[in-house]
Design an enzyme around this catalytic site. Structure first.
Site, PDB file in Angstrom:
ATOM      1  N   GLU A 127       0.788  -1.236   0.000  1.00 56.91           N
ATOM      2  CA  GLU A 127       0.000   0.000   0.000  1.00 56.91           C
ATOM      3  C   GLU A 127       0.826   1.297   0.000  1.00 56.91           C
ATOM      4  O   GLU A 127       0.751   2.094   0.941  1.00 56.91           O
ATOM      5  CB  GLU A 127      -0.955   0.018   1.186  1.00 56.91           C
ATOM      6  CG  GLU A 127      -1.962  -1.093   1.185  1.00 56.91           C
ATOM      7  CD  GLU A 127      -2.908  -1.068   2.374  1.00 56.91           C
ATOM      8  OE1 GLU A 127      -3.988  -1.674   2.274  1.00 56.91           O
ATOM      9  OE2 GLU A 127      -2.570  -0.430   3.399  1.00 56.91           O
ATOM     10  N   GLU A 157      -5.943  -8.568   0.503  1.00 57.71           N
ATOM     11  CA  GLU A 157      -6.644  -8.265   1.754  1.00 57.71           C
ATOM     12  C   GLU A 157      -8.091  -7.935   1.433  1.00 57.71           C
ATOM     13  O   GLU A 157      -8.381  -7.219   0.473  1.00 57.71           O
ATOM     14  CB  GLU A 157      -6.047  -7.062   2.498  1.00 57.71           C
ATOM     15  CG  GLU A 157      -4.686  -7.275   3.106  1.00 57.71           C
ATOM     16  CD  GLU A 157      -4.181  -6.028   3.844  1.00 57.71           C
ATOM     17  OE1 GLU A 157      -5.021  -5.190   4.265  1.00 57.71           O
ATOM     18  OE2 GLU A 157      -2.959  -5.885   3.988  1.00 57.71           O
TER      19      GLU A 157
END
Length: 466
Positions: free
Chosen positions: A160, A369
């Site tokens: 991320e 995720e």
């Protein structure tokens, strides 16, 4: 398509604990969590879920639940405690044990090299704003490839780059706790440069398997289709998605992004001659997608950038995103949200996968995720998290529909394997398939969602004849 990976995911600082054991160095999160700056939910990851000492118990639960893959991150500070220099044999031994334990149970280890926890020595030297951190990361990556590359076949470089740097330099709730988006762009660029260097090192080392980057990508939507809303969508896509994904997948920073930043008067002195060749050589094999919600956007009508997020799960804290000259995040009053204001909108993953597949044809995707945080309650030894089951079921179904329609999705990982330290949210916000009783020696108790996931995987295997 290859065999589908059904798993769950964690990150080192959030679950391992053992923060100062076996030669581990201090990370920026170790220091931050022990400082007065950690004031919103003052908790640390010192013990977290105690996964460092209990990984075999956790892997047994994964195997019993039918999971055939485990995505976890390696703590840089366990491998190279000072960020650069000597490799720590105790850190290598620990992750060797984790990897071997995975394989012994038929669980594929899926390794992320960096998930927010930067060695403190590099952090105080400028962190990701310092270009030298990208070289240090590449050296660390090589150490991991050399130690574990004979058994790990699925690697991710950085987790991320967008969300991490937005919290660090936009919202200001992650260290270094700054609100300056110009510094955010610099730090994120160096993360992407580091990823490209590590990808090249992986290929030069002729390691088997695939390597990618994990991106928190978003379906970009709007209430209106007018030109100003369309422009807000274009800019939001550039801000959240293309700024990371174009670099990782196409090997180049979007020209539109460079032009936009220059139009704001930003100094882009970190874009150096030769960088384009590094980025082009370091294109990923696959893109990991951390999927939680969409971005519903509208034109920004304010001249002041304001960013905030709800880290308490209370009504007196809210989420706000107004980025002057770019866009604002809008609200849909008809959709359900959790206590932290996250929209529960499973179809977003279907829209996102098709948007990404249209932009990057033939790319391999992995849902690295997907999960939802709640204040789960342990009642009579059980956790009946029907809300999580409904959320995950929707995302799984929409993911598989996109897969059937041609998006090359190779895996799906629930966030998270067990309850863990949720960064600034502390421990009240639980994501796990397994409940961790922090008041009873971190005792593990599978939730209803764990059993639902087990049944879902079994049904898939039966359908596929596995």
């Amino acid at each position: 398509m290859s065999a589908f990976l059904w798993g769950s995911a964690t990150a080192a600082y959030q679950c391992e604990g053992a923060w100062n054991e076996d030669g581990k160095g201090q990370s920026n999160w170790d220091v931050f969590c022990h400082s007065e700056k950690n004031s919103i939910n003052p908790a640390t990851g010192d013990t977290a879920s105690d996964h460092y000492h209990r990984f075999e118990e956790d892997l047994n639960l994964m195997a019993a639940g039918g999971q055939n893959a485990y995505r976890f991150s390696i703590a840089w500070t366990r491998i190279i405690p000072n960020g650069t220099g000597v490799v720590n044999p105790e850190g290598i031994a620990h992750y060797n044990a984790v990897i071997d334990a995975c394989l012994a149970r038929g669980i594929e280890p899926v390794v992320t090299l960096y998930h927010y926890d930067l060695p403190e020595s590099l952090f105080v030297a400028g962190g990701w704003e310092n270009r030298r951190t990208s070289d240090a990361f590449c050296a660390y990556a090589k150490a991991c490839f050399n130690a574990f590359g004979d058994r790990v076949r699925t690697w991710f470089t950085v987790n991320e780059p967008n969300y991490d740097t937005l919290c660090c330099y936009g919202i200001g709730n992650y260290p270094p706790n700054i609100k300056d988006l110009s510094r955010r762009w610099r730090a994120m660029y160096h993360m992407l440069l580091a990823s490209a260097k590590a990808v090249t090192a992986f290929r030069e080392g002729a390691y088997q398997g695939m390597i990618g980057l994990v991106s928190d990508s978003y379906a970009i939507e709007a209430h209106s289709d007018t030109p100003d809303y369309q422009e807000a969508k274009r800019l939001a896509d550039l801000f959240y998605n293309r700024s990371v994904n174009d670099v990782a997948v196409l090997g180049q920073l979007p020209t539109e992004l460079i032009d936009k930043l220059r139009s704001e008067g930003q100094i882009l002195d970190y874009l150096l001659p030769g960088d384009q060749e590094i980025l082009a050589a370091g294109k990923v094999d696959m893109l990991g997608i951390n999927a939680y919600d969409r971005m519903l956007v509208k034109p920004c009508t304010t001249s002041q950038t304001s960013l905030s997020t709800n880290n308490t799960g209370t009504a007196d804290s809210s989420n706000e995103t107004n980025i002057a000259g770019w866009f604002s995040v809008d609200e849909d009053p008809t959709t359900q949200k959790n206590a932290w204001g996250m929209e529960l909108y499973p179809k977003s993953i279907y829209t996102l996968l098709h948007q990404l597949n249209d932009r990057y044809p033939n790319l391999v995707f992995m849902i690295t995720e997907n999960g939802v945080g709640y204040r789960d309650q342990l009642v009579d030894g059980q956790v009946h998290d029907t809300y999580r089951v409904d959320f995950l079921k929707g995302f799984v179904n929409w993911t598989l529909k996109a897969r059937e329609e041609g998006c090359d999705v190779r895996g799906y990982f629930v966030w998270s394997t067990m309850d863990l330290y949720s960064w600034i949210n502390g421990y009240a916000k639980r994501y796990g398939l397994v409940y961790v009783d922090y008041n009873d020696n971190c005792r593990r108790i599978p939730k209803d969602s764990y059993y639902w996931y087990k049944d879902t995987i079994a049904a898939w295997n039966q359908k596929e004849g596995r």
